[in-house]
Motif scaffolding. Structure first.
Motif, PDB file in Angstrom:
ATOM      1  N   ASN A  28       0.824  -1.208   0.000  1.00 16.10           N
ATOM      2  CA  ASN A  28       0.000   0.000   0.000  1.00 16.10           C
ATOM      3  C   ASN A  28       0.864   1.267   0.000  1.00 16.10           C
ATOM      4  N   GLY A  29       1.691   1.377  -1.035  1.00 15.13           N
ATOM      5  CA  GLY A  29       2.607   2.505  -1.114  1.00 15.13           C
ATOM      6  C   GLY A  29       2.410   3.380  -2.331  1.00 15.13           C
ATOM      7  N   GLU A  30       3.188   4.465  -2.345  1.00 16.29           N
ATOM      8  CA  GLU A  30       3.260   5.353  -3.514  1.00 16.29           C
ATOM      9  C   GLU A  30       4.736   5.609  -3.783  1.00 16.29           C
ATOM     10  N   ILE A  31       5.026   5.985  -5.018  1.00 19.15           N
ATOM     11  CA  ILE A  31       6.429   6.115  -5.427  1.00 19.15           C
ATOM     12  C   ILE A  31       6.840   7.563  -5.661  1.00 19.15           C
ATOM     13  N   VAL A  32       8.021   7.881  -5.136  1.00 15.61           N
ATOM     14  CA  VAL A  32       8.635   9.187  -5.394  1.00 15.61           C
ATOM     15  C   VAL A  32       9.865   8.899  -6.246  1.00 15.61           C
ATOM     16  N   SER A  33       9.909   9.460  -7.436  1.00 13.37           N
ATOM     17  CA  SER A  33      11.029   9.217  -8.348  1.00 13.37           C
ATOM     18  C   SER A  33      12.272   9.987  -7.892  1.00 13.37           C
ATOM     19  N   ALA A  34      13.438   9.339  -8.037  1.00 14.63           N
ATOM     20  CA  ALA A  34      14.713  10.000  -7.709  1.00 14.63           C
ATOM     21  C   ALA A  34      15.615   9.911  -8.930  1.00 14.63           C
ATOM     22  N   ASP A  35      15.193  10.603  -9.970  1.00 17.03           N
ATOM     23  CA  ASP A  35      15.926  10.589 -11.230  1.00 17.03           C
ATOM     24  C   ASP A  35      16.074  12.022 -11.721  1.00 17.03           C
ATOM     25  N   SER A  36      17.319  12.455 -11.912  1.00 14.66           N
ATOM     26  CA  SER A  36      17.580  13.862 -12.222  1.00 14.66           C
ATOM     27  C   SER A  36      17.142  14.291 -13.618  1.00 14.66           C
ATOM     28  N   GLY A  48      13.987   6.815 -19.954  1.00 12.76           N
ATOM     29  CA  GLY A  48      13.445   5.517 -19.530  1.00 12.76           C
ATOM     30  C   GLY A  48      12.329   5.686 -18.510  1.00 12.76           C
ATOM     31  N   LYS A  49      11.543   6.756 -18.694  1.00 16.12           N
ATOM     32  CA  LYS A  49      10.467   7.077 -17.742  1.00 16.12           C
ATOM     33  C   LYS A  49       9.382   5.995 -17.767  1.00 16.12           C
ATOM     34  N   ILE A  50       8.904   5.629 -16.604  1.00 21.97           N
ATOM     35  CA  ILE A  50       7.849   4.619 -16.486  1.00 21.97           C
ATOM     36  C   ILE A  50       6.582   5.116 -17.187  1.00 21.97           C
ATOM     37  N   THR A  51       5.878   4.220 -17.861  1.00 24.01           N
ATOM     38  CA  THR A  51       4.653   4.610 -18.577  1.00 24.01           C
ATOM     39  C   THR A  51       3.453   4.428 -17.648  1.00 24.01           C
ATOM     40  N   LYS A  52       2.333   5.061 -18.031  1.00 18.47           N
ATOM     41  CA  LYS A  52       1.085   4.934 -17.255  1.00 18.47           C
ATOM     42  C   LYS A  52       0.722   3.452 -17.068  1.00 18.47           C
ATOM     43  N   LYS A  53       0.858   2.684 -18.148  1.00 19.24           N
ATOM     44  CA  LYS A  53       0.504   1.262 -18.125  1.00 19.24           C
ATOM     45  C   LYS A  53       1.374   0.500 -17.114  1.00 19.24           C
ATOM     46  N   GLU A  54       2.672   0.818 -17.112  1.00 17.77           N
ATOM     47  CA  GLU A  54       3.609   0.132 -16.209  1.00 17.77           C
ATOM     48  C   GLU A  54       3.387   0.498 -14.744  1.00 17.77           C
ATOM     49  N   MET A  55       2.762   1.661 -14.506  1.00 16.34           N
ATOM     50  CA  MET A  55       2.498   2.100 -13.124  1.00 16.34           C
ATOM     51  C   MET A  55       1.415   1.275 -12.439  1.00 16.34           C
ATOM     52  N   ILE A  56       0.643   0.543 -13.236  1.00 19.80           N
ATOM     53  CA  ILE A  56      -0.513  -0.237 -12.758  1.00 19.80           C
ATOM     54  C   ILE A  56      -1.285   0.445 -11.612  1.00 19.80           C
ATOM     55  N   GLY A  57      -1.550   1.722 -11.823  1.00 21.64           N
ATOM     56  CA  GLY A  57      -2.388   2.458 -10.879  1.00 21.64           C
ATOM     57  C   GLY A  57      -1.684   2.979  -9.638  1.00 21.64           C
ATOM     58  N   ILE A  58      -0.396   2.727  -9.510  1.00 22.46           N
ATOM     59  CA  ILE A  58       0.350   3.223  -8.341  1.00 22.46           C
ATOM     60  C   ILE A  58       0.736   4.692  -8.588  1.00 22.46           C
ATOM     61  N   PRO A  59       0.341   5.607  -7.696  1.00 25.45           N
ATOM     62  CA  PRO A  59       0.704   7.016  -7.903  1.00 25.45           C
ATOM     63  C   PRO A  59       2.226   7.222  -7.878  1.00 25.45           C
ATOM     64  N   HIS A  60       2.705   8.006  -8.829  1.00 22.26           N
ATOM     65  CA  HIS A  60       4.128   8.353  -8.928  1.00 22.26           C
ATOM     66  C   HIS A  60       4.291   9.865  -8.785  1.00 22.26           C
ATOM     67  N   ILE A  94       2.765   3.953   2.462  1.00 25.48           N
ATOM     68  CA  ILE A  94       4.217   3.775   2.564  1.00 25.48           C
ATOM     69  C   ILE A  94       4.922   4.473   1.397  1.00 25.48           C
ATOM     70  N   PRO A  95       5.852   5.402   1.693  1.00 25.49           N
ATOM     71  CA  PRO A  95       6.588   6.035   0.588  1.00 25.49           C
ATOM     72  C   PRO A  95       7.780   5.184   0.132  1.00 25.49           C
ATOM     73  N   PHE A  96       7.926   5.071  -1.183  1.00 28.78           N
ATOM     74  CA  PHE A  96       9.059   4.377  -1.801  1.00 28.78           C
ATOM     75  C   PHE A  96       9.822   5.393  -2.636  1.00 28.78           C
ATOM     76  N   LEU A  97      11.093   5.573  -2.348  1.00 28.37           N
ATOM     77  CA  LEU A  97      11.944   6.476  -3.131  1.00 28.37           C
ATOM     78  C   LEU A  97      12.695   5.593  -4.127  1.00 28.37           C
TER      79      LEU A  97
END
Length: 294
Positions: A28-36, A48-60, A94-97
């Protein structure tokens, strides 16, 4: 008590985004990107940015934050990323960096306190014309202590250090004030396997329209110089579009450059003894579960 943050890092093409999504879904997490480079709008295939489809509904969060015409610093990133992490925690999630930019990752993990100095664009422009070797020599004269610890080949970092040293005499010692308790998971691949993955992914992105992405950015008014400053895909494709090298040369040089980039990322990460290098999703899940239970 420090709030918990799970970090997933590793070199380019190692599968960080995929693992991040799987863990965020399970816990039950969300993702914070750490890419400059993924902070920039319109820079998708090249980063190489993640696509909407690859996110499978997880907020980024922290993707497509700013126009590539604008400059964006690690200090700005840190401010926005901490805000996003705290918003996620407020929702009892839960935050995921997740990412591969060491500077961005450690500014959060270690809570770096950036010197409050406004950028001196005039000086930066002047220093931009110099080679990394020349910049290193300038810094050595200004602040020999900082010169001992800086990444010698990192032009952006050298310029910033010179700028700070010129303004306040020397680069202040980095103060760290961590705001989060972190579990750091790392993904690495054997050298040969990573090489093959980089090649496969590069050709796939070229097929998907990577060259057109660079052409589009140019049409939007982003100069060749600015495109080149983003390095890797944008640099070599910009050279190719300016007819400075052939298609074949561009592919070969880009492949080599991405391999070197992955090596530099690993050089940085290898120094960190806090990283748990995971072999598979099951291992990552167990470590995450145990960490969240504590």
């Amino acid at each position: 008590m420090l709030k918990k943050l799970i970090v997933i890092l590793g070199p380019t093409t190692s599968g960080k985004s995929e693992l991040g999504v799987k863990l965020a879904k399970k816990f039950n997490g969300e993702i914070v990107s750490a890419d400059s480079r993924q902070v920039y709008k319109g820079m998708n295939l090249g980063t190489g940015k993640i696509t909407k489809k690859e996110m499978i509904g997880i907020p980024h969060h922290l993707l497509d934050v700013v126009s590539p015409k604008r400059r964006f610093s690690a200090a700005q990133y840190q401010k926005l990323a901490i805000k996003a992490i705290n918003r996620i925690l407020k929702k009892k999630k839960i935050p995921f960096l997740v990412g591969g930019s060491p500077f961005y990752i450690y500014s959060i993990v270690e809570g770096w306190q950036f010197p409050k100095l406004k950028p001196n664009w005039k000086l930066r422009k002047k220093l931009e014309k110099k080679s990394v070797k020349e910049l290193f020599e300038i810094l050595k004269k200004l602040d020999s202590e900082r010169a001992k610890t800086i990444e010698k080949n990192n032009k952006r970092r050298l310029i910033r250090a010179i700028e700070i040293a010129k303004k306040i005499g020397k680069v202040p010692k980095l103060i760290k004030k961590p705001q989060f308790k972190c579990l750091i998971l790392g993904i690495k691949k054997p050298k040969e396997e990573l090489k093959k993955l980089i090649e496969k992914r590069l050709l796939k992105r070229i097929k998907k329209g990577l060259i057109n992405e660079v052409k589009k950015l140019k049409k939007q008014g982003i100069s060749w110089k600015r495109l080149e400053s983003f390095g890797l895909e944008y640099k070599w494709i910009a050279y190719y579009l300016q007819k400075k090298l052939s298609y074949q040369e561009m592919i070969l040089k880009l492949q080599k450059d991405i391999e070197h980039f992955a090596k530099r990322q690993m050089t940085w990460f290898k120094k960190d003894k806090r990283i748990y290098w995971v072999k598979n999703k099951k291992e990552a899940e167990k470590l995450t579960k145990d960490f969240l239970k504590k």
